[in-house]
Motif scaffolding. Structure first.
Motif, mmCIF file in Angstrom:
data_model
loop_
_atom_site.group_PDB
_atom_site.id
_atom_site.type_symbol
_atom_site.label_atom_id
_atom_site.label_comp_id
_atom_site.label_asym_id
_atom_site.label_seq_id
_atom_site.Cartn_x
_atom_site.Cartn_y
_atom_site.Cartn_z
ATOM 1 N N GLU A 592 0.823 -1.229 -0.159
ATOM 2 C CA GLU A 592 0.038 0.116 -0.027
ATOM 3 C C GLU A 592 0.870 1.249 -0.074
ATOM 4 O O GLU A 592 0.383 2.103 -0.862
ATOM 5 C CB GLU A 592 -0.915 0.052 1.426
ATOM 6 N N ILE A 593 1.975 1.311 0.630
ATOM 7 C CA ILE A 593 2.924 2.369 0.983
ATOM 8 C C ILE A 593 3.379 2.526 -0.514
ATOM 9 O O ILE A 593 3.440 3.712 -1.125
ATOM 10 C CB ILE A 593 3.829 2.081 1.750
ATOM 11 N N ALA A 594 3.991 1.313 -1.072
ATOM 12 C CA ALA A 594 4.626 1.748 -2.649
ATOM 13 C C ALA A 594 3.268 2.209 -3.366
ATOM 14 O O ALA A 594 3.904 3.012 -4.344
ATOM 15 C CB ALA A 594 5.088 0.265 -3.028
ATOM 16 N N ALA A 595 2.218 1.581 -3.298
ATOM 17 C CA ALA A 595 1.291 2.171 -4.317
ATOM 18 C C ALA A 595 0.877 3.618 -4.123
ATOM 19 O O ALA A 595 0.722 4.431 -4.988
ATOM 20 C CB ALA A 595 -0.293 1.479 -4.279
ATOM 21 N N ALA A 596 1.065 4.084 -3.001
ATOM 22 C CA ALA A 596 0.745 5.656 -2.481
ATOM 23 C C ALA A 596 1.978 6.443 -3.133
ATOM 24 O O ALA A 596 1.619 7.613 -3.658
ATOM 25 C CB ALA A 596 0.585 5.780 -1.098
ATOM 26 N N GLU A 597 3.082 6.105 -2.888
ATOM 27 C CA GLU A 597 4.319 6.776 -3.239
ATOM 28 C C GLU A 597 4.185 6.831 -4.947
ATOM 29 O O GLU A 597 4.456 7.975 -5.480
ATOM 30 C CB GLU A 597 5.558 6.024 -3.116
ATOM 31 N N ALA A 598 3.801 5.783 -5.534
ATOM 32 C CA ALA A 598 3.725 5.775 -7.209
ATOM 33 C C ALA A 598 2.649 6.868 -7.419
ATOM 34 O O ALA A 598 2.751 7.777 -8.506
ATOM 35 C CB ALA A 598 3.248 4.449 -7.648
ATOM 36 N N ASP A 599 1.537 6.913 -6.937
ATOM 37 C CA ASP A 599 0.422 7.905 -7.222
ATOM 38 C C ASP A 599 0.874 9.266 -6.854
ATOM 39 O O ASP A 599 0.677 10.180 -7.739
ATOM 40 C CB ASP A 599 -0.826 7.508 -6.555
ATOM 41 N N ILE A 600 1.706 9.551 -5.921
ATOM 42 C CA ILE A 600 2.111 10.886 -5.695
ATOM 43 C C ILE A 600 3.064 11.402 -6.718
ATOM 44 O O ILE A 600 2.975 12.447 -7.080
ATOM 45 C CB ILE A 600 2.762 10.888 -4.204
ATOM 46 N N MET A 601 4.058 10.245 -7.013
ATOM 47 C CA MET A 601 4.759 10.793 -8.064
ATOM 48 C C MET A 601 4.311 11.095 -9.389
ATOM 49 O O MET A 601 4.702 11.932 -9.988
ATOM 50 C CB MET A 601 5.778 9.636 -8.405
ATOM 51 N N GLN A 602 3.250 10.290 -9.806
ATOM 52 C CA GLN A 602 2.404 10.592 -11.023
ATOM 53 C C GLN A 602 1.663 12.128 -10.956
ATOM 54 O O GLN A 602 1.868 12.613 -11.967
ATOM 55 C CB GLN A 602 1.545 9.731 -11.198
ATOM 56 N N GLY A 603 1.028 12.215 -9.792
ATOM 57 C CA GLY A 603 0.624 13.306 -9.743
ATOM 58 C C GLY A 603 1.397 14.895 -9.686
ATOM 59 O O GLY A 603 1.410 15.716 -10.370
ATOM 60 N N ARG A 604 2.908 14.621 -9.225
ATOM 61 C CA ARG A 604 3.833 15.694 -8.989
ATOM 62 C C ARG A 604 4.155 16.090 -10.775
ATOM 63 O O ARG A 604 4.134 16.949 -11.165
ATOM 64 C CB ARG A 604 4.826 15.183 -8.283
ATOM 65 N N ALA A 605 4.097 14.662 -11.421
ATOM 66 C CA ALA A 605 4.806 14.928 -12.725
ATOM 67 C C ALA A 605 3.685 15.435 -13.649
ATOM 68 O O ALA A 605 4.013 16.339 -14.509
ATOM 69 C CB ALA A 605 4.971 13.370 -13.402
#
Length: 907
Positions: A592-605
């Motif tokens: 779950e933590i890894a998925a949240a990190e990926a979503d945050i990175m996608q939003g920032r990009a």
């Protein structure tokens, strides 16, 4: 006449200024222009097919719409800046397709006339290239094939079809013209008289026929209503023995009015016939008057027939009521007898006569009314009696049911007593129920069915209690025995389940206390509930013995024991479920933590790539997501992590990141929609302004006073709108959206302003055109008079000198005609009309002088042939003069003076 160079120069200067201001937004127009509302078009393939035409300087447009038609096509061309008014731009090549209705079109400017207008080549391409693709469902193929064929036609234009040379022999024409001239002189007078007499005879015959038809129709209506009256009189003979006196009087009055009206109408019919018979030779007006009188008479007869129909309808209604009344009365009498019999059968205590006195009175009243032929009142009384009797019958049926239930309950209680069960309480309840029934029977004649409902409810409840504590005791005893065994087995299983709960809780204790503190004490609470259930079970077993016979109380104890066992199991199940949740959270936390990190990175990009169009809210959401993720990571570092809290924080971070990304995408999409809207409004507003520019350039002297000031204001607003559109990219985030909306509003207002100005100019031009048409009509009349005078002057020229009065008047008529001039206002029109009238009058006077000279000369010789020959020669001479060709005519098309064209139809 040639145009004044000064106004033309001013118009050209104005057009140049406006076109300069419009250059920037106009150049933004794409080429090719492709509009596809159906999603069926391969845009890339169409662009490739259009490139050869674009290389030749063509403006290519392709419009594929779901719903439209010919008018919609022109509006879309205008909005795209590819047409102005009804004219296609000179360089334009356009394809339009609508699916509802099925309509296709190829439109083009006059630059491509050689390739597309010759031999109607555009229609050939539409039928043979565009439509086959559309019919097969391949829209792209149809459009590409049509564009390809258009390019081929431009590269190699079609050759016009050849004509046919015809040699004309003038001799038959001359002979025919002479015959027509002779026929024109004497024929009209004879034919006019013949036509007038023939028309008068036809009108007289038509009026006579119409009068006869109206008479037959009115006569038929009188016969019909007379027959209906005879039938009504025959029925009326039986009214006194069938209906009440008031009904008889009503029917007689209604029918008498109709008879009097019909008698008056018959007299009028005879008077109309006599009036016409007194005329020896009736004129057309006489026949028309009589026909109108007959029609009016027929309308009044029809109204009388309708009133008679109302009498018949009332008599039929009374008959229906009279037929229904005996059945309703008999129904009430039978119901009275049935209820009285039920009272007697149920109990001797029921005083049927007193209870049914009101209903009996109603039945007697209904019978009396029936004898008096008052059928409607008899039905009302009978129905009231039936309703009252039904309520009594329902009460009697319920009392019988309760009484039967008491009897059955006593018998069952006696059987239970024989088995050793104590049924005294049940018997007492039956006695109570019987007492309540007796009270209800005594009160029924006084308070009626509604008044005894409460007593009957109490009696029924007492009966139910008697069954429960009497004959129902053996069944309750056996049911309790079975439940005691079931509760015992459930309690033993609960003990093992509680042991499993303690074992699981020892494992749960290894996790963070915050993750299971809410279930602390579940095991102890379950054990207390189990102990309470066991005590209740033991007491129920004692109460359910034949010594104590507390069967109902034992059943209540078993209910409570079952509830306690279920409660204890729920407490243990919560412990077991919590362990499963904790273990699942521990296993899933890192994912779950890894998925949240990926979503945050996608939003920032995404925000970084579209920063100018994204507001602050998505960035705030991402910051909150990163904070939640940091808390989750910190909790993992604890000695005994709260895995549930970690998963919740990771889920929150994931949700916030998704929400931020959705918000950012939505803002970018909204900005893109605003840009598209701005682009469309620029095109529409530009088209409206261009329409004004073109109109002013063509009609520089035809614009109303004050229009130039409004056009200057339009220029200022156009500059402001263009500046607002250019400033959009210099703004960021919310300011950019506001700038786009401001630019859209400016262009929208500009389009509305331009449309209003154009409508004002066009309306003024239409008024001028109406004035000019009036002047043209008068000028044509004057020209015809001058031509006629010139023809007569040819014949009279050999009889008098050229300076005679007729020739002087003819010359003055020509001079006045040449003074008519152009019309730009009301004063010009009045001036032109005066010159035209003067030219007409002088030409007519000259014609009369020439005719007098010709008649005088004809008295000494056979001048008729010379006169006809002179007129013929004058006509030929007049026809041989060269005539100025017109620039008007043709179909609606593209630029230039009516060039280009549109070829469309179904597919």
């Amino acid at each position: 006449m040639f145009p004044n160079p000064v106004p033309m120069a001013r118009a050209l200067a104005l057009m140049t200024l406006l076109l300069t201001l419009l250059a920037a937004p106009a150049l933004a127009q794409s080429n090719p222009t492709i509009v596809d509302e159906t999603g069926q078009l391969d845009t890339a393939a169409v662009q490739r097919a259009a490139q050869p035409l674009i290389a030749r300087g063509a403006q290519v447009g392709v419009f594929i719409v779901q719903r439209g038609g010919e008018d919609d096509a022109l509006r879309r061309y205008q909005r795209a800046g590819l047409a102005s008014g009804g004219a296609i731009n000179a360089d334009a090549i356009l394809i339009y397709v609508s699916f509802d209705p099925r309509y296709s079109e190829i439109a083009y400017g006059d630059r491509w006339n050689a390739a597309l207008r010759t031999n109607n080549n555009s229609e050939t391409i539409r039928q043979n290239r565009l439509n086959p693709g559309l019919a097969s469902g391949n829209t792209t193929r149809g459009v590409v094939d049509a564009l390809t064929e258009i390019e081929r036609s431009i590269a190699s234009p079609p050759v016009p079809a050849g004509g046919t040379t015809v040699t004309i022999n003038p001799v038959p024409i001359v002979v025919g013209v002479i015959f027509l001239v002779l026929l024109a002189i004497g024929g009209p007078m004879f034919w006019s008289r013949f036509q007038k007499r023939r028309a008068a005879a036809k009108a007289l015959e038509a009026a006579r026929t119409a009068a006869e038809e109206a008479r037959r129709s009115a006569s038929s209506a009188i016969v019909d209503v007379s027959q209906a009256l005879r039938s009504a009189r025959e029925k009326a003979q039986f009214d006194k023995v069938s209906y009440t006196e008031s009904d008889v009087r009503q029917l007689a009055a209604m029918q008498g009015d109709v008879e009097q009206q019909v008698a008056r109408l018959q007299e009028r019919f005879s008077e109309i016939e006599k009036h016409l018979a007194l005329r020896r030779t009736p004129a057309q007006a006489d026949y028309e008057t009589v026909a109108q009188q007959y029609r009016q008479l027929e309308q009044e007869i029809t109204a009388a027939r309708e009133r008679l129909a109302q009498v018949e309808a009332r008599r039929a209604e009374l008959d229906r009521i009279a037929q229904a009344a005996p059945g309703e009365v008999d129904k009430a009498k039978k119901a009275l007898a049935d209820v009285a019999a039920q009272f007697s059968a149920l109990s001797a205590d029921l005083q049927s006569e007193a209870a049914l006195r009101t209903a009996g009175s109603l039945v007697e009243r209904a019978e009396q009314l029936l004898e008096e032929r008052r059928a409607a009142d008899a039905i009302t009384a009978a129905q009231a009696a039936s309703a009252t009797l039904k309520s009594f019958a329902d009460v009697v049926a319920r009392m019988r049911d309760i009484s039967d239930g008491i009897a059955a309950g006593r018998a069952a209680a006696e059987r239970a007593a024989a088995q050793g069960f104590r049924v005294e309480a049940g018997m007492a309840s039956f006695n109570t129920a019987e007492g309540l029934l007796r009270q209800a029977a005594a009160a029924l004649p006084v308070v009626g069915p509604e008044g005894v409902a409460s007593l009957l409810d109490q009696a029924d409840k007492a009966r139910e209690m008697g069954v429960l504590r009497g004959g129902g005791l053996p069944a309750r005893y056996r049911a309790n025995l079975e439940r005691i065994e079931n509760v015992k087995a459930a309690g033993e299983a609960l003990a093992a389940f509680i042991d499993e709960g303690w074992r699981v809780f020892d494992i749960v204790d290894e996790f963070a206390e915050s993750s299971w503190s809410d279930i602390r004490g579940n095991g102890s609470e379950a054990e207390r509930a189990a102990d309470e259930a066991q005590e209740l079970w033991e007491r129920a077993a004692e109460r359910n013995s034949m010594e104590r016979q507390e069967f109902i109380e034992a059943s209540a104890d078993l209910d409570a024991a079952e509830e306690r066992i279920a409660y204890a199991r729920a407490l243990i199940e919560a412990i077991i479920k919590r362990l499963k949740d904790l273990e699942a959270a521990r296993d899933a936390a890192r994912d779950e933590i890894a998925a949240a990190e990926a979503d945050i990175m996608q939003g920032r990009a995404f925000i970084a790539a579209n920063d100018p169009d994204v507001g602050r809210e998505p960035e705030k959401l991402l910051a909150r997501a990163e904070s939640a993720l940091a808390q989750a990571r910190a909790e993992i570092g604890q000695e005994r992590p709260d895995w549930l809290q970690i998963v919740r924080l990771a889920h929150e971070a994931n949700h916030l990141a998704d929400e931020a990304l959705r918000g950012a995408r939505s803002e970018v999409e909204a900005m893109n929609r605003l840009r598209e809207q701005l682009k469309r409004m620029q095109q529409v507003a530009t088209a409206e302004v261009q329409k004004i520019v073109q109109f002013v350039s063509v009609h520089p002297r035809d614009i109303p006073v004050g229009a130039k000031d409004k056009i200057n204001g339009l220029q200022i607003n156009l500059q402001a709108a263009y500046a607002a559109a250019q400033s959009v990219d210099q703004k960021e985030e919310e300011a950019r959206a506001a700038a786009l909306r401001d630019a859209i509003e400016r262009y929208t207002a500009l389009e509305q302003q331009a449309a209003g100005i154009y409508e004002e100019i066009r309306s003024h031009f239409q008024r001028l055109e109406a004035m000019r048409q009036r002047v043209r009509d008068e000028a044509e009349r004057a020209k015809a008079a001058i031509n006629r005078a010139e023809q007569l002057s040819v014949r009279a020229g050999s009889l008098v000198s050229r300076d005679a009065a007729g020739f002087a008047l003819l010359q003055e008529a020509r001079t006045s005609y040449n003074q008519i001039g152009q019309v730009y206002n009301e004063a010009d029109m009045q001036r032109a009309l005066r010159w035209a009238q003067e030219a007409y009058e002088k030409a007519e006077r000259a014609s009369r002088i020439f005719e007098a000279l010709i008649r005088a000369a004809s008295q000494g010789d056979d001048s008729l042939g010379d006169f006809i020959g002179g007129v013929l020669v004058g006509t030929l001479l007049n026809d041989s003069r060269p005539r100025r060709s017109s620039w008007s005519g043709g179909s609606r098309g593209g630029g230039g003076f009516g060039g280009g064209g549109r070829s469309g139809g179904g597919w």
